[in-house]
Design a protein around this motif. Structure first.
Motif, PDB file in Angstrom:
ATOM      1  N   PRO A 190      -9.476   5.680   0.859  1.00 32.63           N
ATOM      2  CA  PRO A 190      -9.606   6.478  -0.102  1.00 32.63           C
ATOM      3  C   PRO A 190      -8.005   6.943  -0.116  1.00 32.63           C
ATOM      4  CG  PRO A 190     -11.716   6.701   1.196  1.00 32.63           C
ATOM      5  CD  PRO A 190     -10.350   6.471   1.912  1.00 32.63           C
ATOM      6  N   ASN A 191      -7.439   7.000  -1.777  1.00 36.27           N
ATOM      7  CA  ASN A 191      -6.532   7.668  -1.876  1.00 36.27           C
ATOM      8  C   ASN A 191      -5.104   6.968  -2.100  1.00 36.27           C
ATOM      9  OD1 ASN A 191      -7.820  10.253  -3.368  1.00 36.27           O
ATOM     10  ND2 ASN A 191      -7.755  11.190  -0.831  1.00 36.27           N
ATOM     11  N   ASP A 192      -4.516   5.572  -0.966  1.00 43.77           N
ATOM     12  CA  ASP A 192      -4.268   5.069  -1.210  1.00 43.77           C
ATOM     13  C   ASP A 192      -3.756   4.159  -2.732  1.00 43.77           C
ATOM     14  OD1 ASP A 192      -3.502   5.009   1.075  1.00 43.77           O
ATOM     15  OD2 ASP A 192      -5.343   2.979   1.815  1.00 43.77           O
ATOM     16  N   SER A 193      -3.079   3.664  -2.931  1.00 38.86           N
ATOM     17  CA  SER A 193      -3.001   3.193  -4.202  1.00 38.86           C
ATOM     18  C   SER A 193      -2.003   1.612  -3.784  1.00 38.86           C
ATOM     19  CB  SER A 193      -1.480   4.191  -4.900  1.00 38.86           C
ATOM     20  OG  SER A 193      -0.980   3.919  -6.336  1.00 38.86           O
ATOM     21  N   LEU A 194      -2.718   1.140  -4.465  1.00 36.87           N
ATOM     22  CA  LEU A 194      -2.368  -0.498  -4.117  1.00 36.87           C
ATOM     23  C   LEU A 194      -1.344  -1.580  -5.477  1.00 36.87           C
ATOM     24  CD1 LEU A 194      -6.280  -1.567  -2.632  1.00 36.87           C
ATOM     25  CD2 LEU A 194      -4.526  -0.631  -1.522  1.00 36.87           C
ATOM     26  N   ILE A 221       1.198  -1.147   0.133  1.00 36.82           N
ATOM     27  CA  ILE A 221      -0.314  -0.248  -0.022  1.00 36.82           C
ATOM     28  C   ILE A 221       0.759   1.391   0.072  1.00 36.82           C
ATOM     29  CG2 ILE A 221      -1.957   1.245   1.459  1.00 36.82           C
ATOM     30  CD1 ILE A 221      -2.770  -1.641   2.933  1.00 36.82           C
ATOM     31  N   TYR A 222       0.353   2.615  -0.677  1.00 37.01           N
ATOM     32  CA  TYR A 222       1.402   3.130  -0.661  1.00 37.01           C
ATOM     33  C   TYR A 222       0.288   4.858  -0.505  1.00 37.01           C
ATOM     34  CZ  TYR A 222       5.000   0.664  -3.976  1.00 37.01           C
ATOM     35  OH  TYR A 222       5.987   0.082  -4.669  1.00 37.01           O
ATOM     36  N   ARG A 223       0.758   5.246   0.804  1.00 34.64           N
ATOM     37  CA  ARG A 223       0.275   6.026   1.226  1.00 34.64           C
ATOM     38  C   ARG A 223       1.168   6.827   1.795  1.00 34.64           C
ATOM     39  NH1 ARG A 223      -2.696   4.224   5.525  1.00 34.64           N
ATOM     40  NH2 ARG A 223      -3.837   2.365   4.478  1.00 34.64           N
ATOM     41  N   ASN A 224       0.455   8.714   0.728  1.00 36.93           N
ATOM     42  CA  ASN A 224       1.297   9.839   1.367  1.00 36.93           C
ATOM     43  C   ASN A 224       2.760   9.495   1.083  1.00 36.93           C
ATOM     44  OD1 ASN A 224      -1.618  11.056   2.172  1.00 36.93           O
ATOM     45  ND2 ASN A 224      -1.120   9.906   4.043  1.00 36.93           N
ATOM     46  N   ASN A 225       3.105   9.026   0.038  1.00 34.41           N
ATOM     47  CA  ASN A 225       4.541   8.717  -0.101  1.00 34.41           C
ATOM     48  C   ASN A 225       5.421   7.990   0.850  1.00 34.41           C
ATOM     49  OD1 ASN A 225       4.346  10.288  -2.302  1.00 34.41           O
ATOM     50  ND2 ASN A 225       4.877  12.324  -1.039  1.00 34.41           N
ATOM     51  N   ASP A 226       4.248   7.254   1.492  1.00 37.31           N
ATOM     52  CA  ASP A 226       5.174   6.470   2.489  1.00 37.31           C
ATOM     53  C   ASP A 226       4.764   4.613   1.342  1.00 37.31           C
ATOM     54  OD1 ASP A 226       6.350   7.692   4.075  1.00 37.31           O
ATOM     55  OD2 ASP A 226       4.406   7.504   5.821  1.00 37.31           O
ATOM     56  N   PHE A 227       5.637   3.506   1.862  1.00 40.23           N
ATOM     57  CA  PHE A 227       5.438   1.927   1.750  1.00 40.23           C
ATOM     58  C   PHE A 227       4.984   1.433   2.739  1.00 40.23           C
ATOM     59  CE2 PHE A 227       7.831  -1.620   1.118  1.00 40.23           C
ATOM     60  CZ  PHE A 227       6.443  -2.528   0.079  1.00 40.23           C
ATOM     61  N   LEU A 228       4.009   0.828   2.888  1.00 42.46           N
ATOM     62  CA  LEU A 228       3.935   0.331   3.519  1.00 42.46           C
ATOM     63  C   LEU A 228       3.191  -1.953   2.952  1.00 42.46           C
ATOM     64  CD1 LEU A 228       0.488   2.329   4.801  1.00 42.46           C
ATOM     65  CD2 LEU A 228       2.770   2.463   5.901  1.00 42.46           C
TER      66      LEU A 228
END
Length: 466
Positions: free
Chosen positions: A191-195, A174-181
């Motif tokens: 919402p707005n996460d990139s999977l 999961i990419y969230r606010n320029n962080d890699f999870l």
């Protein structure tokens, strides 16, 4: 469906149009503008609009601008600043992607400028020895790796990773606010996460469309088809059941509705079915099963050729087949004494495991919005230790869906009694396979199990996983 404006000129624009025309052009409504008629796609479609004029003409460009336009792509060699100013003066909410750079007077968070030289330099650098390559160059290169952004109204928003069935595909990051999870089962998608997805290419495309679905998509992501099963041997009002099924289906969009009648008992019922003009509409099919009498066998057969996303049946049929129906993991709508078209509210009784009410929240808002009812939360705790986190959770999502909810708290009025007194309400309840298998002595103290026996109100059972 998003409305996209594309302003085109030059060789890059030509290649972009060729690529776009060959891949999923009808997934969005697209408006093409170019001074060069050869850059306008030669496609006959209700979702494509072509305009042949100089886009640097502010007057002409403003004439085709529409408040429904959500995105704009500016791929031109000259006059980018004029085109940008025209669009931005018209609306500050259009997401603009521009090939090349311009000088800005201030910040614009809705503008993305793609620097040609930087892109080409990065591609050359990827070919340099001992440098990791992007996902595009890893594996088979056939689409088995995909990155998808999650819109606000997606049925995957606010779902825990563990609540999503991932067969032949996987959410690996999961990419969230320029962080890699790196996700775990308890990780929640926002919402707005990139999977980052990995799996079979055909399945990933299906998942892509499910993730991109916005409000008004239920029964997606569970399936596409709505199926009503009616036992003609044990039915008091056939026409009422048919009318409710058709009314609900007309509230949904882009779905298919099938009615299955089995155990035919008398000639009048058969004639009423065959002469019902409402059953001969587009996307509506029906059949009478003369030979098979087992609901279990009929549903198992239908699952082989239908993408069932919702099963509708009356309370009697539900009661005799509850264990099998719960094991299907498909949303169930049990009809009640109150017809669906007389509903004014939907109700969620917050369970002890509050994460269960959170997992069905997107369906609660989607379904309630589609059929036009208000949402009620009923929070019962004999010690007055109410579920504040769950209520806050629903209130946050209500803002996203722009829908009001009513919260009712009580330490005296049992939820079963409250539900039974609600005359125009549908209960939306988590569907858990083990509920139908619990011993009777344990069910007597469980609100969710007890509520399955209610017949006064209709109930929608939602699986906790997709």
């Amino acid at each position: 469906m998003r409305k996209i404006l594309l302003i085109l000129d030059g060789i890059v624009a030509k290649e972009f149009v060729m690529t776009l025309s060959s891949k999923h052009i009808e997934q969005n409504y697209q408006i093409f503008v170019s001074q060069d008629p050869l850059l306008l796609p030669d496609i006959s479609s209700d979702y494509v609009e072509n305009h042949n004029f100089d886009p640097s003409s502010t007057r002409k460009l403003r004439e085709i601008l529409d408040p429904q336009i959500t995105d704009c792509y500016i791929i031109v060699n000259d006059d980018r600043d004029i085109i940008y100013e025209t669009i931005r003066n018209y609306s500050k909410n259009i997401q603009i992607t521009m090939l090349g750079k311009i000088e800005l007077k201030g910040e614009d968070s809705m503008l993305t400028m793609v620097d040609e030289s930087s892109v080409l330099s990065a591609k050359l650098f990827e070919r340099f020895p001992n440098v990791p390559r992007t996902a595009k160059y890893i594996g088979l290169g056939q689409g088995e790796i995909m990155q998808v952004s999650v819109p606000s109204g997606s049925p995957y928003a606010y779902r825990a990773i563990g609540s999503i069935k991932q067969k032949k595909w996987k959410i690996v990051a999961i990419y969230r606010n320029n962080d890699f999870l790196l996700p775990i089962n308890s990780s929640v998608i926002f919402p707005n996460d990139s999977l980052l997805l990995v799996g079979e290419p055909k399945i990933l495309w299906d998942i892509y469309y499910r993730i991109k679905d916005e409000i008004g998509q239920f029964p997606t992501p569970f399936g596409r088809d709505v199926v009503l099963y009616c036992d003609l041997q044990d039915n008091e009002n056939l026409q009422l059941i048919i009318d409710q099924g058709l009314w609900l289906f007309n509230k949904f969009k882009n779905k298919r509705f099938h009615l299955c009648f089995f155990n035919p008992a008398n000639f009048d019922d058969l004639q009423n079915i065959k002469t019902n003009e409402n059953l001969n509409k587009e996307n509506v099919t029906w059949h009478i099963e003369y030979y098979e009498t087992s609901l279990k066998k009929i549903i198992n057969r239908d699952r082989a050729n239908k993408n069932i996303g919702l099963i509708i049946l009356n309370s009697r049929l539900f009661a005799t087949s509850k264990r099998f129906l719960f094991d299907l993991g498909i949303p169930l709508l049990k009809l009640g004494n109150t017809p669906l078209y007389e509903l004014t509210d939907s109700a969620v009784v917050i369970p002890d495991k509050i994460q269960e009410s959170e997992k069905i929240s997107s369906v609660v808002f989607d379904f309630s919005t589609q059929i036009g009812v208000k949402i009620k939360l009923y929070d019962f705790d004999i010690d007055s230790k109410y579920h504040k986190d769950a209520i806050d959770y629903y209130n946050r999502i209500a803002k996203i869906f722009e829908k009001k909810i009513e919260t009712i708290t009580s330490n005296t009025l049992n939820p079963i009694i409250w539900l039974n007194n609600e005359k125009h309400t549908i209960q939306i309840i988590p569907l858990k396979k083990e509920e139908a298998k619990k011993p009777i002595w344990r069910s007597l103290t469980n609100v969710e199990n007890l509520s399955t026996h209610l017949t006064n109100i209709p109930q929608l059972f939602i699986p906790l996983s997709v």
